[in-house]
Motif scaffolding. Structure first.
Motif, PDB file in Angstrom:
ATOM      1  N   LEU A 102      53.519  -9.058  27.677  1.00 32.86           N
ATOM      2  CA  LEU A 102      54.056  -7.744  28.011  1.00 32.86           C
ATOM      3  C   LEU A 102      54.543  -7.707  29.457  1.00 32.86           C
ATOM      4  CD1 LEU A 102      54.632  -4.820  27.289  1.00 32.86           C
ATOM      5  CD2 LEU A 102      52.254  -4.256  27.837  1.00 32.86           C
ATOM      6  N   ALA A 103      53.811  -8.380  30.359  1.00 37.51           N
ATOM      7  CA  ALA A 103      54.236  -8.426  31.762  1.00 37.51           C
ATOM      8  C   ALA A 103      55.578  -9.152  31.890  1.00 37.51           C
ATOM      9  CB  ALA A 103      53.179  -9.127  32.604  1.00 37.51           C
ATOM     10  N   PHE A 104      55.774 -10.230  31.120  1.00 34.85           N
ATOM     11  CA  PHE A 104      57.054 -10.936  31.122  1.00 34.85           C
ATOM     12  C   PHE A 104      58.163 -10.024  30.625  1.00 34.85           C
ATOM     13  CE2 PHE A 104      60.073 -13.101  28.266  1.00 34.85           C
ATOM     14  CZ  PHE A 104      60.769 -13.863  29.192  1.00 34.85           C
ATOM     15  N   ASN A 105      57.918  -9.352  29.510  1.00 31.14           N
ATOM     16  CA  ASN A 105      58.918  -8.467  28.925  1.00 31.14           C
ATOM     17  C   ASN A 105      59.313  -7.362  29.894  1.00 31.14           C
ATOM     18  OD1 ASN A 105      59.471  -5.774  27.304  1.00 31.14           O
ATOM     19  ND2 ASN A 105      60.048  -7.443  25.940  1.00 31.14           N
ATOM     20  N   THR A 106      58.328  -6.741  30.522  1.00 24.76           N
ATOM     21  CA  THR A 106      58.594  -5.628  31.433  1.00 24.76           C
ATOM     22  C   THR A 106      59.315  -6.100  32.694  1.00 24.76           C
ATOM     23  OG1 THR A 106      56.610  -4.512  30.603  1.00 24.76           O
ATOM     24  CG2 THR A 106      57.547  -3.700  32.665  1.00 24.76           C
ATOM     25  N   ALA A 107      58.901  -7.256  33.229  1.00 23.13           N
ATOM     26  CA  ALA A 107      59.548  -7.780  34.431  1.00 23.13           C
ATOM     27  C   ALA A 107      61.017  -8.075  34.170  1.00 23.13           C
ATOM     28  CB  ALA A 107      58.827  -9.040  34.906  1.00 23.13           C
ATOM     29  N   VAL A 108      61.295  -8.761  33.076  1.00 17.65           N
ATOM     30  CA  VAL A 108      62.677  -9.064  32.717  1.00 17.65           C
ATOM     31  C   VAL A 108      63.453  -7.777  32.448  1.00 17.65           C
ATOM     32  CG1 VAL A 108      64.138 -10.078  30.923  1.00 17.65           C
ATOM     33  CG2 VAL A 108      62.191 -11.363  31.838  1.00 17.65           C
ATOM     34  N   SER A 109      62.794  -6.832  31.785  1.00 17.00           N
ATOM     35  CA  SER A 109      63.434  -5.582  31.400  1.00 17.00           C
ATOM     36  C   SER A 109      63.956  -4.822  32.600  1.00 17.00           C
ATOM     37  CB  SER A 109      62.438  -4.719  30.619  1.00 17.00           C
ATOM     38  OG  SER A 109      62.993  -3.480  30.275  1.00 17.00           O
ATOM     39  N   PHE A 110      63.147  -4.693  33.641  1.00 21.35           N
ATOM     40  CA  PHE A 110      63.565  -3.897  34.800  1.00 21.35           C
ATOM     41  C   PHE A 110      64.494  -4.676  35.725  1.00 21.35           C
ATOM     42  CE2 PHE A 110      60.449  -1.103  33.170  1.00 21.35           C
ATOM     43  CZ  PHE A 110      60.701   0.149  33.710  1.00 21.35           C
ATOM     44  N   VAL A 111      64.360  -5.980  35.798  1.00 21.46           N
ATOM     45  CA  VAL A 111      65.261  -6.764  36.642  1.00 21.46           C
ATOM     46  C   VAL A 111      66.661  -6.810  36.046  1.00 21.46           C
ATOM     47  CG1 VAL A 111      65.735  -9.100  37.506  1.00 21.46           C
ATOM     48  CG2 VAL A 111      63.434  -8.141  37.689  1.00 21.46           C
ATOM     49  N   ALA A 149      56.252   0.102  43.710  1.00 20.48           N
ATOM     50  CA  ALA A 149      56.691  -1.145  44.337  1.00 20.48           C
ATOM     51  C   ALA A 149      57.333  -2.099  43.344  1.00 20.48           C
ATOM     52  CB  ALA A 149      55.502  -1.831  45.015  1.00 20.48           C
ATOM     53  N   GLY A 150      57.067  -1.891  42.060  1.00 18.53           N
ATOM     54  CA  GLY A 150      57.631  -2.753  41.040  1.00 18.53           C
ATOM     55  C   GLY A 150      58.819  -2.127  40.345  1.00 18.53           C
ATOM     56  N   LEU A 151      58.559  -1.113  39.538  1.00 17.77           N
ATOM     57  CA  LEU A 151      59.606  -0.547  38.696  1.00 17.77           C
ATOM     58  C   LEU A 151      60.678   0.181  39.498  1.00 17.77           C
ATOM     59  CD1 LEU A 151      57.560   0.789  35.637  1.00 17.77           C
ATOM     60  CD2 LEU A 151      58.230  -1.547  36.241  1.00 17.77           C
ATOM     61  N   THR A 152      60.259   1.058  40.408  1.00 18.22           N
ATOM     62  CA  THR A 152      61.240   1.848  41.161  1.00 18.22           C
ATOM     63  C   THR A 152      62.110   0.962  42.051  1.00 18.22           C
ATOM     64  OG1 THR A 152      59.741   3.741  41.136  1.00 18.22           O
ATOM     65  CG2 THR A 152      61.551   3.806  42.706  1.00 18.22           C
ATOM     66  N   VAL A 153      61.503  -0.037  42.673  1.00 19.27           N
ATOM     67  CA  VAL A 153      62.280  -0.960  43.500  1.00 19.27           C
ATOM     68  C   VAL A 153      63.329  -1.679  42.659  1.00 19.27           C
ATOM     69  CG1 VAL A 153      62.153  -3.129  44.796  1.00 19.27           C
ATOM     70  CG2 VAL A 153      60.537  -1.287  45.289  1.00 19.27           C
ATOM     71  N   GLN A 154      62.930  -2.157  41.482  1.00 12.51           N
ATOM     72  CA  GLN A 154      63.892  -2.837  40.617  1.00 12.51           C
ATOM     73  C   GLN A 154      64.960  -1.883  40.092  1.00 12.51           C
ATOM     74  OE1 GLN A 154      64.480  -5.986  40.143  1.00 12.51           O
ATOM     75  NE2 GLN A 154      62.810  -6.462  41.564  1.00 12.51           N
ATOM     76  N   ASN A 155      64.598  -0.609  39.931  1.00 18.12           N
ATOM     77  CA  ASN A 155      65.622   0.367  39.548  1.00 18.12           C
ATOM     78  C   ASN A 155      66.757   0.403  40.572  1.00 18.12           C
ATOM     79  OD1 ASN A 155      64.300   1.128  37.225  1.00 18.12           O
ATOM     80  ND2 ASN A 155      63.440   3.007  38.063  1.00 18.12           N
ATOM     81  N   PHE A 156      66.389   0.292  41.839  1.00 15.92           N
ATOM     82  CA  PHE A 156      67.403   0.296  42.897  1.00 15.92           C
ATOM     83  C   PHE A 156      68.181  -1.017  42.928  1.00 15.92           C
ATOM     84  CE2 PHE A 156      65.104   3.940  44.658  1.00 15.92           C
ATOM     85  CZ  PHE A 156      66.127   4.682  45.224  1.00 15.92           C
ATOM     86  N   VAL A 157      67.480  -2.141  42.990  1.00 19.20           N
ATOM     87  CA  VAL A 157      68.176  -3.413  43.220  1.00 19.20           C
ATOM     88  C   VAL A 157      68.939  -3.895  41.989  1.00 19.20           C
ATOM     89  CG1 VAL A 157      66.608  -4.097  45.068  1.00 19.20           C
ATOM     90  CG2 VAL A 157      66.102  -4.784  42.720  1.00 19.20           C
ATOM     91  N   SER A 158      68.432  -3.613  40.779  1.00 11.22           N
ATOM     92  CA  SER A 158      69.177  -4.034  39.587  1.00 11.22           C
ATOM     93  C   SER A 158      70.456  -3.213  39.444  1.00 11.22           C
ATOM     94  CB  SER A 158      68.315  -3.900  38.329  1.00 11.22           C
ATOM     95  OG  SER A 158      67.999  -2.550  38.046  1.00 11.22           O
ATOM     96  N   ALA A 159      70.379  -1.923  39.771  1.00 11.97           N
ATOM     97  CA  ALA A 159      71.581  -1.091  39.745  1.00 11.97           C
ATOM     98  C   ALA A 159      72.574  -1.554  40.803  1.00 11.97           C
ATOM     99  CB  ALA A 159      71.209   0.371  39.969  1.00 11.97           C
ATOM    100  N   ALA A 160      72.081  -1.830  41.996  1.00 16.05           N
ATOM    101  CA  ALA A 160      72.959  -2.294  43.071  1.00 16.05           C
ATOM    102  C   ALA A 160      73.596  -3.635  42.729  1.00 16.05           C
ATOM    103  CB  ALA A 160      72.173  -2.401  44.375  1.00 16.05           C
ATOM    104  N   SER A 161      72.866  -4.494  42.020  1.00 15.16           N
ATOM    105  CA  SER A 161      73.422  -5.790  41.618  1.00 15.16           C
ATOM    106  C   SER A 161      74.595  -5.603  40.665  1.00 15.16           C
ATOM    107  CB  SER A 161      72.338  -6.647  40.953  1.00 15.16           C
ATOM    108  OG  SER A 161      71.295  -6.943  41.853  1.00 15.16           O
ATOM    109  N   GLY A 162      74.451  -4.677  39.715  1.00 16.66           N
ATOM    110  CA  GLY A 162      75.542  -4.401  38.785  1.00 16.66           C
ATOM    111  C   GLY A 162      76.763  -3.867  39.506  1.00 16.66           C
TER     112      GLY A 162
END
Length: 567
Positions: A105-114, A135-148
């Protein structure tokens, strides 16, 4: 369907159109390195971050270096988020004493948000600590969006630049996307959400005694800060298990409107950025018009299907629309609108259960994702996905007139078409391939709660959602198993990065081309003819790929429902 419902839909569309040009103009200045009204505050911060990263805003990258930076940055994000979940039981800001998350589940969630998918096989308030959420989900919300956004801007430069080898700097683009666009809007938006009643605290969960004397645990936490970026960045991952249907995430009609506008705002504005950067804003409006035609068609069908209701329920003497799985405070029209918005924009947030939609009503969200999330799409991903279809459309137009096709001054040749087709074919390979395996293996079938076409649709929807980086689900599928956690995670990785690499390869080829002056034989790409061609190519291409699989589920189920049968 009602007049009131259509007025709400048209008001929403009007807001998005009005926002596209001013936001697009601002974003163009940001990515061109021009001064903005926020430069006095963020320019020193920006320079400091570049020094820490060992780069500068004057240093540019070849497409291979740009792509490698994105891939390694994303890999590091997966590793950090995975470890954060695995050790959250021993880390601070965990007042509910959440244990460590299971490895699969940790793998799935990490990949999911990245990957900006935000598929959630867990209940947020019962699985993750405040630290993991922030520190995990919200940060990835920012950086994954910025990457796109960064990838989309790099592709725009490929069309706008002439005879060059570089596409910009990934570290500069992602920094500017966060500092000047995502962060300021989210700070203001978060404060508005708090004003409207969305919680934002680090307090322990509250235990209340009901009128019957039972004990009820009321979850809370840093909700508002995650809600704003989850919609603005088309992430979609909810703080609570029921997502934006939860009254803490979405307490009022105003918050619901803010959420819906935020989902489309940046994606629509990026079409204007494209037009500005290539020197012809009408090019951007043409792309937005094609997106709009597909969006309105989807809303019309979904709204009609939900407003028509369920024939089986009508046979019992109960008239009206399909309100199963919907909240009365939102109603049929807004629920259908939100469902189409969230699947058109690769967001995945929900205010109603898609599994409770009628067969045809739930088919529209699935079609939106199958087309590649190009109807506005995810931030950045929607534009570069639609530009792939533009390349194919221009190629088709060139075949019809018997000359080498060109678009905004760039010749579209064999390499660009091959890379576009490779990127577009990645999605059906992942969506249909994983679905085919899952429905014949016992480990995949064991998670299906419903037999027949509906059960098949739920499995198909899951892999379509994962590969399209959407994250919504039909429900009825117990996806928190090692099989689904791992295979859905792989589908997310393929859908994100196996598509981005061909896009960047195409961008590398385009940026090196010389400008081709328009001639009498140049196919016009700013009028209704081009918009119609683009819409037709999207529908035909998507139909040829997916219609056989799609027909097995929602369409068969719809016909059976009319006949008075259920699955």
């Amino acid at each position: 369907m009602t007049l009131n419902g259509w007025i709400q839909i048209l008001i929403y569309c009007g807001i998005i159109i009005l926002l596209a040009k001013p936001l697009g103009g601002y974003m163009t200045r940001v990515f061109n390195g021009e001064r903005t009204f926020l430069s006095f505050a963020f320019r020193p911060v920006e320079r400091g971050l570049y020094r820490l990263a060992g780069t500068s805003d004057g240093e540019e990258q070849h497409w291979t270096a740009y792509s490698a930076a994105l891939l390694f940055f994303s890999l590091a994000g997966v590793a950090v988020l995975y470890l954060l979940q695995r050790f959250q039981g021993a880390l601070p800001f965990n007042p509910a004493e959440m244990p460590s998350v299971a490895p699969d589940l940790a793998f799935n969630t990490a990949v999911s948000f990245v990957t900006n998918t935000n598929w959630q096989a867990y209940g947020g308030e019962s699985s993750l600590s405040y630290l993991t959420q922030m520190a995990g989900l919200t940060v990835q919300n920012f950086v994954s969006a910025a990457s796109g956004i960064a990838i989309a801007v790099a592709l725009i430069r490929a069309f706008s630049r002439k005879s060059m080898q570089t596409l910009g700097n990934f570290w500069v683009d992602i920094t500017r996307a966060i500092l000047y666009i995502l962060l300021p809007i989210c700070v203001i938006g978060t404060l508005v959400l708090v004003w409207q009643g969305v919680p934002q605290n680090l307090s322990p969960y509250t235990t209340a005694t009901t009128l019957e004397g039972a004990q009820q645990v009321i979850a809370q936490g840093p909700v508002a800060s995650q809600m704003m970026i989850k919609h603005l960045g088309t992430n979609g991952g909810g703080f609570f298990n029921v997502n934006a249907a939860h009254p803490f995430e979405n307490p009022t009609a105003l918050t619901n409107l803010i959420h819906m506008v935020a989902i489309f705002a940046i994606g629509a504005a990026l079409t204007n950025v494209f037009g500005r950067m290539v020197g012809n804003e009408r090019q951007g409006w043409a792309i937005l018009a094609a997106m709009g035609v597909l969006f309105i068609a989807g809303v019309a069908v979904c709204y009609w299907a939900e407003a028509a209701g369920n024939p089986i329920v009508h046979a019992l003497g109960l008239d009206g629309g399909n309100m199963e799985g919907k909240e009365v405070r939102f109603g049929v029209a807004v629920s259908a609108l939100f469902a189409v918005i969230t699947t058109a924009a690769s967001c995945g947030a929900v205010i109603a259960m898609h599994d409770s939609f009628t067969a045809l009503g739930s088919m529209i969200p699935m079609i939106n994702m199958m087309l590649g999330e190009i109807v506005i799409g995810g931030v950045g991903a929607g534009l570069y996905g639609m530009l792939l279809f533009v390349v194919v459309s221009i190629f088709v137009a060139g075949l019809m007139v018997g000359r080498t096709p060109e678009y905004v001054g760039k010749k579209i040749e064999a390499k660009e078409v091959k890379m576009a087709m490779l990127a577009l074919l990645i999605l059906p390979l992942a969506m249909l391939g994983f679905t085919a395996v899952a429905v014949v293996l016992e480990t995949g079938v064991a998670s299906m709660a419903n037999p027949g076409p509906r059960g098949f649709s739920e499995v198909l929807y899951a892999y379509v959602s994962a590969a399209a980086n959407n994250g919504s689900a039909l429900g009825g599928l117990s996806a928190n198993t090692p099989w689904y956690n791992i295979t859905l995670g792989l589908a997310m990785l393929i859908g994100r990065f196996a598509m981005i690499v061909p896009v960047m390869a195409m961008a590398g080829s385009l940026v090196a081309k010389k400008a081709v002056p328009a001639s009498s034989g140049t196919f016009p790409t700013t009028g209704p003819l081009f918009v119609g061609l683009l819409v037709g190519v999207v529908l035909i291409f998507g139909g040829l790929e997916f219609f056989p699989a799609l027909a097995v589920g929602p369409i068969v189920e719809h016909l059976a429902t009319i006949a008075g049968q259920t699955f």
